[in-house]
Design an enzyme around this catalytic site. Structure first.
Site, short mmCIF file in Angstrom:
data_model
loop_
_atom_site.label_atom_id
_atom_site.label_comp_id
_atom_site.label_asym_id
_atom_site.label_seq_id
_atom_site.Cartn_x
_atom_site.Cartn_y
_atom_site.Cartn_z
N ASP A 68 0.84 -1.19 0.00
CA ASP A 68 0.00 0.00 0.00
C ASP A 68 0.88 1.25 0.00
OD1 ASP A 68 -2.91 1.11 0.57
OD2 ASP A 68 -1.52 2.22 1.86
N TYR A 73 3.03 10.18 0.72
CA TYR A 73 4.01 9.65 1.67
C TYR A 73 5.44 10.06 1.31
CZ TYR A 73 0.11 6.55 2.93
OH TYR A 73 -1.12 6.04 3.30
N LYS A 102 -2.39 6.24 -4.13
CA LYS A 102 -3.48 7.19 -3.86
C LYS A 102 -3.22 8.54 -4.51
CE LYS A 102 -3.75 4.98 0.67
NZ LYS A 102 -2.39 4.39 0.64
N HIS A 135 -7.30 9.86 -2.07
CA HIS A 135 -6.78 9.82 -0.71
C HIS A 135 -7.72 10.50 0.29
CE1 HIS A 135 -2.64 9.44 1.46
NE2 HIS A 135 -3.63 9.20 2.29
#
Length: 300
Positions: A68, A73, A102, A135
């Site tokens: 994932d 990030y 995402k 997201h």
């Protein structure tokens, strides 16, 4: 005598164990997608690019078949290197993995959705995603100066992605009940395949999960170990893995507290995506499907 909860526990546990034993993906009923019931999360996996790459490679070697990711990030290039290395170590192919990423808030404008996807695929160095999530249901301009609730138009743009072959499924993350109902009402032919949200014993959201099952939408649980992540800061409740009930069940079953909590999540039919930068914990978490628990443990 089995209760409904214990029967459900045994059903999902059998699926999880079969998937792990066969080293393959199993469907999350009632949807037709093939998302594993456990995966490797990468949020806050940012100690160093080298650590991120090695952690992902170890995860794949250890048996994880779901990774994932997210553009927000800031580590997808390092993850991509880890995926490539993990595939070599495990002697498997790209199609043996379920990879999620995402769409971040600053690419909600319909004209920017495909640009975001292209960047993610380039950073991960893969030809397609198994799942692409919105997201958050909140967008903002590239300058971050203006926020707007534009998820309908963003979702319409995302709905065209599966036809390109660059994305197999699309889904959402962090939507409220009202926002999900609104999306379903305005996009009846392009329903989300998956909804990713925070779920753990401190935040079980039973009714919310059941609603998704009724709608045919699979659920992924992020932060499945609860308040163990330092991002949560000081908490007024015990750390989830130190809770007396969790520790008691773990001792009874000969498992770690983390394994108990992850198995609890999988027993509800949700896919769990724990994260760790430590090899020991990475391997321990994937072995959660081997814990010997029963329905009575689940109901506690």
């Amino acid at each position: 005598m089995f209760t409904l909860s214990s029967m459900r526990f045994l059903f999902w546990l059998s699926l999880a164990r079969a998937a792990y034993a066969a080293n393959s993906q199993q469907p999350l009923k009632p949807t037709a997608i093939s998302q594993p019931l456990i995966g490797f999360g990468t949020w806050n996996l940012d100690e160093s690019p080298e650590n991120t790459t090695e952690a992902v490679a170890i995860a794949i070697e250890a048996g994880y078949r779901q990774i994932d990711c997210a553009a927000a990030y800031g580590n997808e290039k390092a993850i991509g290197k880890g995926i490539a290395e993990g595939l070599k170590r495990a002697n498997i192919k790209r199609e043996d993995l379920w990879i999620t990423s995402k769409l971040w808030n600053d690419h909600h404008a319909p004209s920017r959705v495909s640009l975001a996807l292209s960047q993610t695929l380039s950073d991960l160095n893969i030809p397609y995603l198994d799942l692409y999530l919105m997201h958050w249901p909140v967008g903002r301009t590239p300058s971050n100066s203006t926020y707007h609730y534009d998820y309908r138009s963003t979702w319409a743009a995302m709905s065209s992605l599966p036809a390109t072959g660059l994305v197999r499924h699309i889904g959402i993350s962090n939507f409220s009940p009202a926002q999900l109902d609104d999306l379903l009402a305005h996009s009846p032919d392009d329903r989300p395949a998956v909804h990713q949200m925070e779920l753990h014993p401190y935040l079980p959201q039973e009714a919310w999960i059941e609603y998704h099952q009724q709608q045919g939408i699979a659920v992924t649980a992020y932060s499945p170990l609860g308040n163990m992540n330092p991002k949560y800061g000081d908490a007024e409740v015990p750390l989830l893995l130190e809770h007396p009930v969790v520790r008691g069940i773990a001792e009874k079953g000969g498992c770690s507290a983390a394994q108990v909590v992850l198995l609890w999540g999988m027993s509800r039919g949700t896919s769990v995506i724990p994260k760790s930068k430590h090899e020991g914990y990475i391997r321990e978490n994937i072995r959660s499907v081997g814990c010997l628990l029963d329905g009575g443990d689940l109901e506690r």
